[in-house]
Design a protein around this motif. Structure first.
Motif, PDB file in Angstrom:
ATOM      1  N   ALA A  28       1.030  -1.364   0.232  1.00 29.03           N
ATOM      2  CA  ALA A  28      -0.023  -0.023  -0.298  1.00 29.03           C
ATOM      3  C   ALA A  28       0.620   1.330  -0.325  1.00 29.03           C
ATOM      4  CB  ALA A  28      -0.735   0.231   1.064  1.00 29.03           C
ATOM      5  N   ILE A  29       0.862   2.438  -1.009  1.00 34.65           N
ATOM      6  CA  ILE A  29       1.392   3.459  -1.605  1.00 34.65           C
ATOM      7  C   ILE A  29       0.720   4.421  -0.818  1.00 34.65           C
ATOM      8  CG2 ILE A  29       3.189   4.813  -2.881  1.00 34.65           C
ATOM      9  CD1 ILE A  29       3.137   2.552  -4.416  1.00 34.65           C
ATOM     10  N   LYS A  30       0.636   5.070   0.082  1.00 32.10           N
ATOM     11  CA  LYS A  30       0.122   6.549   0.568  1.00 32.10           C
ATOM     12  C   LYS A  30       0.517   7.852   0.664  1.00 32.10           C
ATOM     13  CE  LYS A  30       0.236   6.556   5.739  1.00 32.10           C
ATOM     14  NZ  LYS A  30      -0.452   6.586   6.922  1.00 32.10           N
ATOM     15  N   SER A  31      -0.217   8.965   0.073  1.00 32.14           N
ATOM     16  CA  SER A  31       0.958   9.805   0.384  1.00 32.14           C
ATOM     17  C   SER A  31       1.287  10.683   1.585  1.00 32.14           C
ATOM     18  CB  SER A  31       0.534  11.050  -0.565  1.00 32.14           C
ATOM     19  OG  SER A  31       0.391  10.580  -2.345  1.00 32.14           O
ATOM     20  N   THR A  32       2.430  11.489   1.174  1.00 32.15           N
ATOM     21  CA  THR A  32       2.395  12.406   2.617  1.00 32.15           C
ATOM     22  C   THR A  32       2.860  13.826   2.273  1.00 32.15           C
ATOM     23  OG1 THR A  32       3.514   9.764   3.703  1.00 32.15           O
ATOM     24  CG2 THR A  32       4.201  12.599   4.711  1.00 32.15           C
ATOM     25  N   ASN A  33       2.613  14.527   3.079  1.00 28.50           N
ATOM     26  CA  ASN A  33       2.409  16.182   2.870  1.00 28.50           C
ATOM     27  C   ASN A  33       3.660  16.375   3.446  1.00 28.50           C
ATOM     28  OD1 ASN A  33       0.580  16.561   0.560  1.00 28.50           O
ATOM     29  ND2 ASN A  33      -1.259  16.673   1.955  1.00 28.50           N
ATOM     30  N   VAL A  34       4.387  17.347   2.727  1.00 27.72           N
ATOM     31  CA  VAL A  34       5.669  17.626   3.843  1.00 27.72           C
ATOM     32  C   VAL A  34       5.927  18.557   3.517  1.00 27.72           C
ATOM     33  CG1 VAL A  34       8.366  17.428   4.926  1.00 27.72           C
ATOM     34  CG2 VAL A  34       6.916  15.513   3.988  1.00 27.72           C
ATOM     35  N   GLU A  35       5.820  20.079   4.919  1.00 24.58           N
ATOM     36  CA  GLU A  35       5.533  21.364   4.609  1.00 24.58           C
ATOM     37  C   GLU A  35       7.453  21.399   4.886  1.00 24.58           C
ATOM     38  OE1 GLU A  35       3.195  24.000   5.631  1.00 24.58           O
ATOM     39  OE2 GLU A  35       1.851  22.643   6.247  1.00 24.58           O
ATOM     40  N   LEU A  36       7.547  21.893   3.908  1.00 23.77           N
ATOM     41  CA  LEU A  36       9.044  22.590   4.082  1.00 23.77           C
ATOM     42  C   LEU A  36       9.583  24.440   4.268  1.00 23.77           C
ATOM     43  CD1 LEU A  36      11.438  20.140   1.195  1.00 23.77           C
ATOM     44  CD2 LEU A  36      11.601  19.835   3.292  1.00 23.77           C
ATOM     45  N   PRO A  37      10.809  24.643   4.931  1.00 23.79           N
ATOM     46  CA  PRO A  37      11.057  25.726   5.443  1.00 23.79           C
ATOM     47  C   PRO A  37      11.217  26.789   3.592  1.00 23.79           C
ATOM     48  CG  PRO A  37      12.005  24.716   6.177  1.00 23.79           C
ATOM     49  CD  PRO A  37      11.537  23.672   5.840  1.00 23.79           C
ATOM     50  N   PRO A  38      10.798  27.471   3.882  1.00 18.62           N
ATOM     51  CA  PRO A  38      10.620  28.555   2.669  1.00 18.62           C
ATOM     52  C   PRO A  38      12.804  28.580   2.289  1.00 18.62           C
ATOM     53  CG  PRO A  38      10.342  29.887   4.069  1.00 18.62           C
ATOM     54  CD  PRO A  38       9.993  28.829   4.582  1.00 18.62           C
TER      55      PRO A  38
END
Length: 110
Positions: A28-38
């Motif tokens: 199973a592959i699930k998407s992950t959101n990562v917020e990087l600093p600008p």
């Protein structure tokens, strides 16, 4: 004897015949959101930050530099020259005084 050889050959052939492969379910592959600093932030200060923006952002983020401890003017001068000599930073010697002035006024010891 001939019958034994045929039986042995048949048994050997049966061992070499591949068994039906077991098909495993796909993981199973699930998407992950990562917020990087600008990463495109400039040094604040307008035109007084031109030299540091034009030279130092090639390797450092403004945030990383601005979170360094406060240093004396001579220590900042040594740091800038270390970047040029040890790390081969392509900084023009004519820009060094403006970079050191900016660092000393922004992150300098009083």
């Amino acid at each position: 004897m001939r019958h034994s050889i045929i039986a042995l050959g048949t048994a050997f052939a049966a061992l070499l015949t591949p068994a039906a492969a077991q098909v495993q379910p796909a993981p199973a592959i699930k998407s992950t959101n990562v917020e990087l600093p600008p990463g495109d932030a400039l040094f604040p200060g307008g035109s007084s930050a031109d030299a540091i923006n034009n030279n130092c952002l090639a390797c450092h983020s403004a945030d990383m530099v601005l979170n360094q401890p406060a240093l004396s003017r001579s220590a900042w001068d040594s740091e800038v020259h270390k970047m040029i000599k040890a790390y081969r930073a392509p900084i023009d010697e004519g820009d060094v005084p403006a970079i050191v002035d900016y660092l000393a006024s922004t992150k300098g010891t009083k």
